[in-house]
Design a protein around this motif. Structure first.
Motif, PDB file in Angstrom:
ATOM      1  N   GLU A  38       0.807  -1.217   0.000  1.00 36.36           N
ATOM      2  CA  GLU A  38       0.000   0.000   0.000  1.00 36.36           C
ATOM      3  C   GLU A  38       0.841   1.270   0.000  1.00 36.36           C
ATOM      4  O   GLU A  38       0.290   2.372  -0.030  1.00 36.36           O
ATOM      5  CB  GLU A  38      -0.935  -0.005   1.221  1.00 36.36           C
ATOM      6  N   ASN A  39       2.142   1.131   0.038  1.00 38.47           N
ATOM      7  CA  ASN A  39       3.007   2.302  -0.049  1.00 38.47           C
ATOM      8  C   ASN A  39       3.069   2.782  -1.498  1.00 38.47           C
ATOM      9  O   ASN A  39       2.951   1.989  -2.428  1.00 38.47           O
ATOM     10  CB  ASN A  39       4.404   1.975   0.467  1.00 38.47           C
ATOM     11  N   THR A  40       3.251   4.064  -1.679  1.00 42.56           N
ATOM     12  CA  THR A  40       3.231   4.651  -3.016  1.00 42.56           C
ATOM     13  C   THR A  40       4.643   4.814  -3.566  1.00 42.56           C
ATOM     14  O   THR A  40       5.635   4.679  -2.842  1.00 42.56           O
ATOM     15  CB  THR A  40       2.524   6.020  -2.982  1.00 42.56           C
ATOM     16  N   ALA A  41       4.728   5.103  -4.871  1.00 40.14           N
ATOM     17  CA  ALA A  41       6.038   5.226  -5.516  1.00 40.14           C
ATOM     18  C   ALA A  41       5.959   6.212  -6.666  1.00 40.14           C
ATOM     19  O   ALA A  41       4.903   6.391  -7.290  1.00 40.14           O
ATOM     20  CB  ALA A  41       6.519   3.869  -6.017  1.00 40.14           C
ATOM     21  N   SER A  42       7.076   6.853  -6.959  1.00 37.97           N
ATOM     22  CA  SER A  42       7.184   7.724  -8.129  1.00 37.97           C
ATOM     23  C   SER A  42       8.577   7.589  -8.712  1.00 37.97           C
ATOM     24  O   SER A  42       9.523   7.183  -8.013  1.00 37.97           O
ATOM     25  CB  SER A  42       6.894   9.181  -7.761  1.00 37.97           C
ATOM     26  N   TYR A  43       8.713   7.949  -9.994  1.00 41.43           N
ATOM     27  CA  TYR A  43       9.977   7.786 -10.702  1.00 41.43           C
ATOM     28  C   TYR A  43      10.348   9.117 -11.358  1.00 41.43           C
ATOM     29  O   TYR A  43       9.561   9.706 -12.087  1.00 41.43           O
ATOM     30  CB  TYR A  43       9.848   6.709 -11.782  1.00 41.43           C
ATOM     31  N   THR A  44      11.564   9.576 -11.113  1.00 41.41           N
ATOM     32  CA  THR A  44      12.003  10.851 -11.676  1.00 41.41           C
ATOM     33  C   THR A  44      12.883  10.673 -12.900  1.00 41.41           C
ATOM     34  O   THR A  44      13.113  11.640 -13.632  1.00 41.41           O
ATOM     35  CB  THR A  44      12.819  11.653 -10.646  1.00 41.41           C
ATOM     36  N   GLY A  45      13.413   9.473 -13.140  1.00 38.93           N
ATOM     37  CA  GLY A  45      14.458   9.307 -14.135  1.00 38.93           C
ATOM     38  C   GLY A  45      15.773   9.839 -13.593  1.00 38.93           C
ATOM     39  O   GLY A  45      15.899  10.150 -12.401  1.00 38.93           O
ATOM     40  N   TRP A  46      16.775   9.939 -14.465  1.00 32.73           N
ATOM     41  CA  TRP A  46      18.081  10.431 -14.026  1.00 32.73           C
ATOM     42  C   TRP A  46      18.037  11.952 -13.897  1.00 32.73           C
ATOM     43  O   TRP A  46      17.567  12.653 -14.798  1.00 32.73           O
ATOM     44  CB  TRP A  46      19.172  10.021 -15.014  1.00 32.73           C
ATOM     45  N   LEU A  47      18.542  12.472 -12.779  1.00 32.76           N
ATOM     46  CA  LEU A  47      18.557  13.907 -12.522  1.00 32.76           C
ATOM     47  C   LEU A  47      19.977  14.401 -12.322  1.00 32.76           C
ATOM     48  O   LEU A  47      20.858  13.646 -11.902  1.00 32.76           O
ATOM     49  CB  LEU A  47      17.729  14.243 -11.274  1.00 32.76           C
TER      50      LEU A  47
END
Length: 387
Positions: free
Chosen positions: A235-244
């Motif tokens: 139930e934890n959420t996630a996001s992806y930024t790519g390479w920064l």
């Protein structure tokens, strides 16, 4: 001074690229010149925009002769003073060029590998290691001679850039504890990803809906990684930024309550005052605190070591989730470690001092040049010792 830097890489971005970028930026800031030999792509274009000379090669063995021709022509137009090579194919090309042109050559060793160093160290003017742990490995398990040639010059974050700044919280986090994984998602980082999966599963069971995972990075495994993330995060959420890079990367650190990262990325997060779990491709140091910070510094934050004690990342995660005050305290402690032991200006100046000494020493006792045909030959290159 004109510095030639051959660097080979598979991924388009990573800590190796940032190490080279920092070196050339310092050289330019001191009115010196730098030319980088690398694969075509974003890194080469970014360096060109900064005024860095570029020689492009794919580092295939059959391309060495053409690359060497370009290096020779460059040397005739604008004399090269020293070659600073990085490992594997770039070390091979750099050492060949140094022998053909009669130039001093130094190499940086970034991790736990030998890259023919026992056979080539006698032809090098210095070897830089990114930590005491790497130097220790080369001298003991690696059996490298000439210990006097091995010097520690660590990766150092830009503390003027990577500092604690106020940022807008992640909207998708919804008040959850934000923990960021910052790494390339490639096969050579498989150990990091396997340990991270343990953290995901532990959090899914014991901290449902309390964590937001921010993934900063990309690579050849990103599709399979995303599948594993979805299967294990619960139930934890996630996001992806790519390479920064640059300020965007700094802001990603500062939006985090804690970071899981190897090597240079761990140092950058610590420089931003963020609690950090040091997890490298060769070992698990853990949450950087008063107990393990020296081990982390010694190993380049997970770059040396070959063991993982089961339950370690789970215990560190429990500690991070338990207390906001503890996270802040650990972030401040990590920032203090960086400021005391990883001053970028000091180490870049030390590197320049090494360059100047190597050039002066080479002028006093120049090595004889080696014919190009003897090193390249008409058949496969013998990398074991000749170059």
């Amino acid at each position: 001074m004109h510095l030639l830097i051959p660097v080979f890489f598979n991924s388009h971005q990573g800590g190796l690229h940032e190490n080279v970028r920092a070196t050339v930026q310092f050289m330019l800031s001191r009115q010196h010149h730098a030319t980088v030999v690398c694969r075509p792509g974003p890194f080469a274009e970014q360096l060109r925009e900064q005024g860095v000379g570029i020689i492009e090669t794919d580092y295939a063995e059959e391309a060495f002769a053409a690359a060497l021709t370009e290096i020779r022509a460059l040397h005739e137009r604008h004399s090269i003073d020293l070659i600073h090579a990085h490992p594997f194919a770039s070390r091979r090309l750099g050492l060949i060029a140094a022998q053909v042109l009669g130039l001093p050559c130094v190499v940086t060793m970034h991790g736990k590998y030998l890259d023919a160093l026992p056979h080539t160290v006698g032809k090098l003017d210095a070897v830089f290691t990114v930590s005491e742990g790497v130097r220790h490995y080369l001298l003991t398990e690696g059996g490298v001679a000439y210990p006097e040639k091995l010097h520690v010059v660590p990766n150092t974050p830009d503390c003027q850039l990577f500092n604690a700044v106020k940022v807008t919280p992640l909207e998708e986090a919804e008040g959850r504890v934000v923990i960021s994984l910052v790494t390339r998602l490639d096969q050579d980082k498989a150990f990091i990803l396997e340990v991270f999966y343990k953290a995901l599963e532990h959090a899914a069971v014991y901290y449902p809906s309390r964590i937001h995972w921010q993934v900063v990075g990309q690579g050849t495994l990103q599709e399979s990684f995303a599948e594993q993330m979805e299967a294990r995060r619960g139930e934890n959420t996630a996001s992806y930024t790519g390479w920064l890079q640059g300020e965007a990367l700094r802001d990603a650190y500062c939006k985090s309550d804690a970071v899981i990262a190897p090597g240079r990325c761990a140092l950058e997060a610590m420089s931003c005052g963020v609690a950090t779990i040091a997890l490298g491709s060769k070992g698990y140091n853990g949450l950087v605190d008063g107990m393990i910070w020296q081990q982390a510094v010694f190993s380049n934050f997970g770059g040396v070591g070959d063991s993982y004690v089961e339950g370690s990342v789970e215990r560190d995660l429990d500690r991070l989730i338990a207390s906001r005050a503890e996270r802040r305290r650990l972030g401040g402690f990590g920032q203090q470690v960086v400021r005391q032991f990883f001053n970028a200006r000091d180490f870049h100046q030390r590197l320049l001092n090494f360059y100047q000494l190597a050039v002066a020493a080479h002028r006093d006792a120049p090595r004889p040049t080696v014919p190009e045909a003897e090193l390249l030959g008409s058949g496969p290159i013998d990398w074991s010792g000749k170059a």
